[in-house]
Design a protein around this motif. Structure first.
Motif, mmCIF file in Angstrom:
data_model
loop_
_atom_site.group_PDB
_atom_site.id
_atom_site.type_symbol
_atom_site.label_atom_id
_atom_site.label_comp_id
_atom_site.label_asym_id
_atom_site.label_seq_id
_atom_site.Cartn_x
_atom_site.Cartn_y
_atom_site.Cartn_z
ATOM 1 N N GLN A 13 1.109 -1.294 0.029
ATOM 2 C CA GLN A 13 -0.133 0.251 0.019
ATOM 3 C C GLN A 13 0.660 0.980 -0.187
ATOM 4 O O GLN A 13 0.489 1.837 -0.640
ATOM 5 N N SER A 14 1.794 0.949 0.580
ATOM 6 C CA SER A 14 2.747 2.520 0.668
ATOM 7 C C SER A 14 3.416 2.912 -1.190
ATOM 8 O O SER A 14 3.450 3.989 -0.973
ATOM 9 N N ASP A 15 3.805 2.059 -1.360
ATOM 10 C CA ASP A 15 4.699 2.004 -2.484
ATOM 11 C C ASP A 15 2.962 2.028 -3.761
ATOM 12 O O ASP A 15 3.490 3.221 -4.329
ATOM 13 N N VAL A 16 1.977 1.834 -2.982
ATOM 14 C CA VAL A 16 0.993 2.067 -4.563
ATOM 15 C C VAL A 16 0.760 3.969 -4.086
ATOM 16 O O VAL A 16 0.208 5.097 -5.298
ATOM 17 N N ALA A 319 4.881 3.156 -11.563
ATOM 18 C CA ALA A 319 5.857 1.976 -10.334
ATOM 19 C C ALA A 319 7.405 1.399 -11.012
ATOM 20 O O ALA A 319 8.496 1.856 -10.575
ATOM 21 N N VAL A 320 7.314 1.426 -12.302
ATOM 22 C CA VAL A 320 8.372 0.016 -12.877
ATOM 23 C C VAL A 320 9.191 2.175 -13.139
ATOM 24 O O VAL A 320 10.511 1.798 -13.199
ATOM 25 N N GLU A 321 8.689 3.120 -13.626
ATOM 26 C CA GLU A 321 9.765 4.201 -13.958
ATOM 27 C C GLU A 321 10.565 4.331 -13.125
ATOM 28 O O GLU A 321 11.394 5.216 -13.646
ATOM 29 N N LEU A 322 10.091 4.645 -11.987
ATOM 30 C CA LEU A 322 10.693 4.831 -10.690
ATOM 31 C C LEU A 322 11.133 3.669 -10.116
ATOM 32 O O LEU A 322 11.987 4.528 -8.736
ATOM 33 N N GLY A 323 11.292 2.526 -10.319
ATOM 34 C CA GLY A 323 11.644 1.476 -9.416
ATOM 35 C C GLY A 323 11.369 1.280 -7.871
ATOM 36 O O GLY A 323 11.853 1.273 -7.329
ATOM 37 N N ILE A 324 10.375 1.596 -7.937
ATOM 38 C CA ILE A 324 9.347 1.185 -6.623
ATOM 39 C C ILE A 324 9.038 -0.380 -6.852
ATOM 40 O O ILE A 324 8.684 -0.914 -7.779
ATOM 41 N N GLY A 325 8.754 -1.200 -5.302
ATOM 42 C CA GLY A 325 8.183 -2.072 -5.065
ATOM 43 C C GLY A 325 9.102 -3.366 -4.592
ATOM 44 O O GLY A 325 10.853 -3.172 -5.250
ATOM 45 N N LYS A 326 9.090 -4.295 -5.070
ATOM 46 C CA LYS A 326 9.933 -5.143 -4.997
ATOM 47 C C LYS A 326 9.626 -6.566 -6.207
ATOM 48 O O LYS A 326 8.266 -6.882 -6.344
ATOM 49 N N ARG A 327 10.665 -6.793 -6.247
ATOM 50 C CA ARG A 327 10.190 -8.480 -7.659
ATOM 51 C C ARG A 327 10.742 -9.831 -6.454
ATOM 52 O O ARG A 327 11.652 -9.715 -6.144
ATOM 53 N N LEU A 328 9.422 -9.959 -6.909
ATOM 54 C CA LEU A 328 9.370 -11.963 -7.141
ATOM 55 C C LEU A 328 8.653 -12.832 -7.201
ATOM 56 O O LEU A 328 8.440 -12.720 -8.369
ATOM 57 N N LYS A 329 9.964 -14.465 -6.999
ATOM 58 C CA LYS A 329 9.696 -14.676 -8.203
ATOM 59 C C LYS A 329 8.745 -16.117 -7.977
ATOM 60 O O LYS A 329 8.112 -16.322 -6.502
ATOM 61 N N LEU A 330 7.826 -16.181 -9.470
ATOM 62 C CA LEU A 330 6.253 -17.032 -8.756
ATOM 63 C C LEU A 330 7.133 -18.389 -9.501
ATOM 64 O O LEU A 330 6.537 -18.716 -8.553
#
Length: 331
Positions: A13-16, A319-330
């Motif tokens: 939520q904080s990322d959003v 978010a992609v443009e700003l490099g926000i969030g975490k990458r999780l492997k599925l």
């Protein structure tokens, strides 16, 4: 261009909240309604699971927009007793999927997006349906959704006065305190709903199942955003008010079974011929919205999956443009 890796962007939520604002959401939602009006979307009506003994339900909301080539699904609940447990009444998760592979691109908090896109829908509706000289807003209900409704309205009209009422006067006080920080207007708390109805734009955001806004209280020329009725059996407006108004729905199929019109529709008080248009048709110029300054217009908002989709896609791209969030492997 999509990167075909089996990982997913996780946005809490904080990322959003860090990448979204009401102006961006208004633009995204208006475009979503426009595409809906042109019938360029796939959007089955939301499906429900009812947890009656827990006073709650779970809804799934899939959609695909052809022009933007985006797809996804929201899973959202409404549990009326959650406040007693320290939880939001409404919580949601949104999954964006690649249309090329079907793989999930992102999983994100949908609770804040739901608040924002619902408020934005009301703002877009007022932009197209309210009188141009509208200055006074009436609020029936002052919860979380009332805040984003008023915030969105402030972006599309010059608000001079906000009249408000709710069951707990302390909620009106906190609502005024919060909203005065973002809106330069006079706020007045009213003891009765009738007094609040003396306005240009009326916003109802309650979960009631019996009408609380009576027809005789609403003057000609008023625009109403009916937000609270979003499930079978809910209604906020006197059916007689519907009969004397121009009714605009977000989606005719969905509104018929879960919107403000669902009860009078199921009992035969109104019929499909009483529904003037879908909001997207008005935005796309296919049908006229307000026809005169004396017209009472009602926007029946049930909340569409495309609103979530366009807003979530906007969040994802930023978010992609700003490099926000975490990458999780599925896998």
């Amino acid at each position: 261009m999509e990167c075909f890796l089996m990982d997913v962007l996780w946005l809490e939520q904080s990322d959003v909240k860090s990448v979204i604002d009401m102006s961006l959401t208004l633009d995204a939602v208006e475009h979503g309604f426009f595409e809906h009006g042109l019938k360029k979307v796939q959007m089955p009506p939301k499906s429900y699971l009812y947890f009656n003994k827990h006073n709650g339900d779970l809804r799934t909301m899939p959609s695909f927009m052809e022009e933007q080539d985006i797809a996804g699904v929201k899973i959202v609940n409404v549990h009326t007793n959650n406040r007693e447990k320290g939880l939001p009444t409404v919580m949601a998760v949104i999954v964006l999927n690649s249309t090329q592979t079907g793989a999930p691109l992102a999983v994100m908090d949908g609770t804040h997006i739901t608040d924002m896109r619902t408020g934005a829908a009301g703002g877009v509706a007022a932009k197209y349906l309210a009188r141009n000289d509208s200055r006074v807003v009436g609020m029936v209900g002052t919860g979380g959704q009332a805040r984003t409704q008023l915030l969105a309205l402030s972006k599309v009209m010059d608000i001079e006065e906000v009249k408000m009422t709710c069951r707990n006067i302390s909620h009106c006080t906190s609502f005024e305190s919060d909203m005065k920080q973002v809106i330069d207007a006079d706020f007045t708390s009213k003891d009765s709903i009738r007094d609040v109805c003396d306005c240009d734009v009326l916003i109802t955001t309650t979960p009631v199942r019996k009408p609380l806004v009576m027809s005789e209280w609403v003057r000609e020329g008023t625009h109403i955003n009916a937000i609270g009725a979003d499930a079978r059996g809910k209604q906020e407006l006197d059916p007689a008010l519907l009969k004397r108004s121009t009714i605009i729905v977000d989606d005719i199929v969905q509104a018929s079974h879960s919107g403000e019109i669902n009860v009078p529709f199921s009992t035969g008080i109104i019929s499909q011929s009483d529904i003037h248009a879908e909001l997207g048709e008005v935005i796309a110029g296919i049908k006229q919205g307000r026809r005169s300054d004396d017209d009472i217009t009602i926007f029946d908002s049930t909340g569409l999956a495309i609103q979530d989709l366009v807003t979530a896609n906007m969040v994802y791209m930023r978010a992609v443009e700003l490099g926000i969030g975490k990458r999780l492997k599925l896998f």
